[in-house]
Motif scaffolding. Structure first.
Motif, mmCIF file in Angstrom:
data_model
loop_
_atom_site.group_PDB
_atom_site.id
_atom_site.type_symbol
_atom_site.label_atom_id
_atom_site.label_comp_id
_atom_site.label_asym_id
_atom_site.label_seq_id
_atom_site.Cartn_x
_atom_site.Cartn_y
_atom_site.Cartn_z
ATOM 1 N N GLY A 286 0.828 -1.202 0.000
ATOM 2 C CA GLY A 286 0.000 0.000 0.000
ATOM 3 C C GLY A 286 0.863 1.253 0.000
ATOM 4 O O GLY A 286 2.080 1.198 -0.169
ATOM 5 N N THR A 287 0.230 2.381 0.187
ATOM 6 C CA THR A 287 0.949 3.647 0.154
ATOM 7 C C THR A 287 1.586 3.948 1.512
ATOM 8 O O THR A 287 1.142 3.448 2.547
ATOM 9 N N ILE A 288 2.631 4.760 1.465
ATOM 10 C CA ILE A 288 3.251 5.225 2.704
ATOM 11 C C ILE A 288 2.384 6.367 3.239
ATOM 12 O O ILE A 288 2.165 7.359 2.536
ATOM 13 N N PRO A 289 1.869 6.259 4.469
ATOM 14 C CA PRO A 289 0.942 7.285 4.979
ATOM 15 C C PRO A 289 1.574 8.672 5.024
ATOM 16 O O PRO A 289 2.693 8.845 5.515
ATOM 17 N N THR A 290 0.854 9.645 4.510
ATOM 18 C CA THR A 290 1.345 11.022 4.558
ATOM 19 C C THR A 290 1.432 11.545 5.985
ATOM 20 O O THR A 290 2.177 12.485 6.257
ATOM 21 N N SER A 291 0.693 10.907 6.886
ATOM 22 C CA SER A 291 0.701 11.362 8.284
ATOM 23 C C SER A 291 2.066 11.214 8.943
ATOM 24 O O SER A 291 2.312 11.829 9.987
ATOM 25 N N LEU A 292 2.966 10.422 8.345
ATOM 26 C CA LEU A 292 4.311 10.316 8.923
ATOM 27 C C LEU A 292 4.982 11.680 8.989
ATOM 28 O O LEU A 292 5.842 11.922 9.846
ATOM 29 N N SER A 314 5.299 13.903 -0.043
ATOM 30 C CA SER A 314 6.000 15.172 0.110
ATOM 31 C C SER A 314 6.020 15.624 1.568
ATOM 32 O O SER A 314 6.828 16.481 1.944
ATOM 33 N N SER A 315 5.158 15.029 2.377
ATOM 34 C CA SER A 315 5.091 15.417 3.793
ATOM 35 C C SER A 315 6.384 15.086 4.534
ATOM 36 O O SER A 315 6.615 15.608 5.636
ATOM 37 N N PHE A 316 7.253 14.246 3.956
ATOM 38 C CA PHE A 316 8.550 14.002 4.583
ATOM 39 C C PHE A 316 9.335 15.315 4.736
ATOM 40 O O PHE A 316 10.203 15.423 5.600
ATOM 41 N N GLY A 317 9.023 16.274 3.904
ATOM 42 C CA GLY A 317 9.699 17.560 4.002
ATOM 43 C C GLY A 317 9.401 18.300 5.292
ATOM 44 O O GLY A 317 10.106 19.264 5.641
#
Length: 441
Positions: A286-292, A314-317
């Motif tokens: 599945g996808t990597i959760p953006t909530s990380l 992009s939330s990793f930023g």
């Protein structure tokens, strides 16, 4: 006259000795062993030692008070009971005598980093024991139920031994336990759900064993837990979508198991203090959760060798403390400019040291925004994708790079324009591309 004077001098010597012993009462008079039980228990322990290469026990003899023996600490008042036995890192060999279990005032027992063999010693009388360190030896056999008699135990370390069998469920009777480290043994069976009952528990390391079954839901309910390391086992199942009570968790290590399923979409929200996430070498998809990106304390995100798909969030930023982002060997995609937006976002991660997106499905040219990555970046791995076009010359701005991997892509052009600027580069991997020209000296 001389016969009368001699006994007087002897009497004076005796009086002086008694006064001296009284004056140094706090450091114990070495001419009298006030507690024979502890004295003889230590001597029995010494008998079990077959090798003492550093002479750690060289002063363990009756002419010196046992409270002055190397590695021994005692209470400060009579009858001088042994409160600590610390012989860590002395390369001692032999068996640990169960006579240690008669040191009933013992608070700390540290025999770690030695070469002891045989079973765990019987310590069921040590109800005052706070700290038990027997890690990094060659101890074998099973963990017996007597351990739960050590009701004041705060930290238990039996790591890096040859222990077998199951983890005793009644370990939950140790109501003061804050840390349990059983890493690097041959323990099998399931993780005891009873761990949930240890409200004081902060650290659990059961990694590098042979544990199987699923992770009990109760593990996700330990109220104050800060570290859970279950890596390198045979665990299956997944991470429940409903866990909400892990706000204190800082380290989660589940790598090298057979765990699968998708990650909870809110994982970054319910783990706000997470610093290290290690899920590599499993079957997550599945996808990597953006909530990380909401777990603002994250320093390490390690998700390699899984089946993750979709785009890289992009939330990793948002992770201003991020140092390591390892996403290699997945099925992550970047086919259009939207898929490459994570590169722009990672420019805000000024402490990023390692970035690996190799062995994925990244397509097209490498964005010019690669030049905006942190100059702290030391290792960049982008090999085994479907990259094409030239390498942006501005990549030379990444002056801190020591390793750069671009192999097995469809890249073209020359490299001399940017390689020369990478003065710290030690490893450069470019094979299976369409580069032309020579590598500059």
């Amino acid at each position: 006259m001389s016969l009368w004077k001699q006994p007087s001098k002897l009497a004076m010597v005796v009086v002086l000795l008694l006064l001296l012993c009284h004056a140094v009462d706090k450091v114990h008079c070495s001419t009298h062993h006030n507690n024979s039980q502890d004295f003889h228990s230590l001597l029995e322990f010494k008998k079990g030692i077959t090798s003492d290469p550093h002479g750690a026990l060289s002063n363990w003899n009756p002419s010196i008070h046992f409270c002055h023996w190397h590695g021994v600490n005692c209470s400060s008042t009579r009858p001088y009971r042994v409160t600590e036995l610390n012989l860590t890192g002395q390369n001692l060999a032999g068996q640990i005598s169960s006579s240690v279990g008669n040191l009933t005032f013992l608070h700390t027992l540290d025999l770690s980093n030695n070469s002891f063999i045989g079973p765990l010693p019987l310590l069921n009388k040590l109800r005052n024991l706070d700290l038990l360190f027997l890690g990094s030896n060659h101890l074998e056999d099973v963990i017996l139920d007597w351990l739960t008699n050590c009701s004041n135990l705060v930290y238990l370390d039996l790591s890096k031994n040859h222990l077998t069998g199951h983890i005793p469920p009644n370990i939950a009777f140790l109501k003061k336990l804050e840390g349990i480290n059983l890493y690097g043994n041959y323990l099998s069976g399931v993780i005891p759900p009873t761990l949930r009952n240890l409200s004081t528990l902060l650290l659990v390391d059961l990694s590098n064993n042979q544990l199987n079954g699923s992770i009990p839901n109760e593990v996700w309910q330990i109220p104050n837990i800060q570290m859970v390391n279950l890596a390198i086992n045979n665990l299956s199942g997944g991470i429940p979508d409903t866990f909400t009570n892990l706000s204190s968790l800082m380290i989660l290590g589940l790598d090298h198991n057979m765990l699968g399923g998708t990650l909870p979409s809110n994982i970054g929200d319910v783990l706000p203090h997470l610093q290290g996430l290690y899920l590599g070498s499993n079957l997550f998809f599945g996808t990597i959760p953006t909530s990380l990106g909401n777990a603002s304390n994250l320093e390490v995100v390690d998700l390699p060798n899984n089946l993750f798909s979709g785009t890289i969030p992009s939330s990793f930023g948002n992770l201003s403390k991020l140092q390591i982002l390892n996403l290699e060997v997945n099925m992550l995609e970047a086919r259009h400019s939207e898929g490459w937006q994570f590169f722009d976002a990672l420019a805000k991660c000024r402490y990023l040291v390692i970035l690996s997106v190799s062995h994925n499905h990244l397509h097209g040219p490498i964005p010019n925004s690669i030049a905006n990555l942190s100059t702290s970046l030391q290792q960049l791995f982008m090999g085994w994708n479907n990259l094409s076009g030239i390498v942006p010359p501005t990549i030379g701005k990444l002056s801190g790079l020591t390793k750069l991997s671009l192999e097995n892509n469809n890249l073209i052009g020359t490299i001399k324009e940017w390689v020369r600027k990478m003065t710290n580069l030690q490893v450069l991997t470019l094979q299976s591309n369409n580069f032309i020209g020579k590598i500059p000296p």
